[in-house]
Design a protein around this motif. Structure first.
Motif, PDB file in Angstrom:
ATOM      1  N   THR A  51       0.927  -1.168  -0.224  1.00  0.00           N
ATOM      2  CA  THR A  51       0.115   0.218  -0.190  1.00  0.00           C
ATOM      3  C   THR A  51       0.846   1.295   0.103  1.00  0.00           C
ATOM      4  N   GLN A  57      -0.506  -0.728  -4.611  1.00  0.00           N
ATOM      5  CA  GLN A  57      -1.976  -0.692  -4.454  1.00  0.00           C
ATOM      6  C   GLN A  57      -2.478  -1.329  -5.470  1.00  0.00           C
ATOM      7  N   GLU A  60      -2.514  -4.887  -5.251  1.00  0.00           N
ATOM      8  CA  GLU A  60      -3.530  -5.374  -4.224  1.00  0.00           C
ATOM      9  C   GLU A  60      -5.149  -5.165  -4.584  1.00  0.00           C
TER      10      GLU A  60
END
Length: 402
Positions: A51, A57, A60
């Motif tokens: 993150t 990100q 993710e």
């Protein structure tokens, strides 16, 4: 609902080739939105998951979106969605995980209807552990599972029952819930091969009674990979071999190595594309998937009926082995005194792709006891056009007249 086939086909660049594809059970064509999602993910900022920066990100988000989309497709919990390279790989992985404590006196049940990926991993696991393999047979005359002996085959010794939700060879949709209820009554787990089923029906893992349900996105417009759905609680009870520093969190402890984020993004895009086929007034993605699947099913069965009627008019020249009362729009046939391989080659010369073989469904193929060493399989897909069907039937008539 009425499927707009022309609009749907416009999203598939490969269909401009002019090939009439009846090879969907082996893998569908891919819409441009899926390829674009893969390219965008792979070429955008992308790192291992985290993150701290946008590239982490992005990875993710790709994983989270994949689990959410697969859960909507299968009526499952996103916390129980496991990514795999293929359904076969997932079956082998879980056969090893689940058989760790099997031994002599234990039994595993498989069927003569299944693709070999839901037979051989369990048979081989039984051989390694000393467990006994028992079989649910099929009736070649009806292409149905013979459940008359179900209570005798599934016993107090049964640890797992492996059964297909739909035959990739014959299209047969067996009563999975009946099998699952019997298995659960004796405390056994149920592993369902949903590879062919997911491409043609709405999936509800709980309604089927599946403890494990595996499918493959490349059979429903996506990239080559596999998905397994199970309850998070069940996955928590299973301890796979894994690298020491890798996470012990479910479902990730079953996913070995760095995940292919771009493939996961492609699978998500494929599920979104399925939802967009004919959603009607549905608002949630799950509801859109259900509505679109119903529309596709109606269209596919209409085309299947056209093909069956034309084959019936050919009389004894064609033997159709797909006979189950409940089945997908997949037809398996042989030809009196003629080679199915020759028929496939004849069609291919006319840009009609309907392959011949046993398609890894070796057990049902053997059970049929065919005179031919192969059979022709015709699979209807969402993008199959009326013109495709005309070309298939004209080609078969020409082949049989030659």
């Amino acid at each position: 609902m009425s499927l707009d086939v022309a609009r749907l086909r416009a999203g598939f660049p490969s269909l401009a080739s002019g090939i009439a594809h009846f090879d969907g059970p082996g893998g569908t064509q891919t819409p441009s939105v899926v390829g674009q999602a893969i390219a965008d993910t792979l070429t955008g900022p992308l790192s291992n998951r985290g993150t701290s920066v946008a590239s982490e990100q992005r990875a993710e988000d790709a994983v989270a979106a994949f689990r959410s989309a697969a859960a909507d497709l299968l009526g499952a919990d996103p916390r129980g969605i496991v990514f795999g390279r293929s359904a076969t790989q997932l079956s082998y992985d879980f056969s090893k995980h689940l058989s760790r404590d099997w031994g002599p006196g234990d039994e595993v049940v498989v069927t003569r209807l299944d693709h070999d990926s839901n037979v051989r991993p369990w048979v081989q696991a039984a051989e390694r552990t000393g467990a006994t393999v028992r079989w649910i047979e099929i009736d070649p005359a009806t292409a149905e599972l013979d459940l008359s002996t179900l209570d005798d085959v599934v016993t107090e010794r049964t640890r797992l029952v492996a059964v297909t939700a739909a035959s990739n060879l014959l299209g047969t949709v067996p009563p999975v819930r009946t099998v699952a209820d019997r298995a659960h009554a004796v405390g056994a787990l149920v592993y369902v091969d949903g590879v062919h089923y997911t491409a043609h029906r709405t999936v509800d893992v709980a309604a089927l009674g599946a403890d494990f349900f595996a499918c493959s996105p490349y059979k429903f417009l996506g990239p080559h990979c596999g998905i397994l759905a199970a309850s998070p609680e069940l996955l928590e009870s299973i301890r796979p071999d894994k690298l020491l520093p890798s996470t012990n969190v479910v479902p990730e402890r079953f996913e070995f190595g760095t995940l292919p984020y771009e493939i996961m993004a492609g699978a998500t895009a494929a599920i979104n594309a399925l939802a967009a086929i004919d959603p009607g007034s549905a608002t949630t993605r799950r509801e859109q998937l259900i509505a679109s699947a119903a529309s596709v099913h109606d269209r596919e069965i209409t085309l299947r009926s056209r093909i069956e009627q034309a084959l019936a008019e050919l009389g004894p020249l064609v033997e159709l082995h797909s006979r189950a009362s409940d089945r997908t729009a997949t037809l398996f046939m042989t030809f009196s005194g003629r080679s199915s391989v020759d028929a496939a080659a004849f069609l291919a010369q006319r840009d009609v792709l309907a392959p011949a073989g046993s398609f890894y469904a070796i057990e049902p193929f053997i059970a049929l006891a065919l005179a031919d060493d192969a059979g022709l399989r015709v699979g209807v897909a969402p993008y199959t056009s009326d013109d495709d069907v005309d070309r298939l039937l004209d080609g078969l008539r020409e082949f049989l007249a030659s």
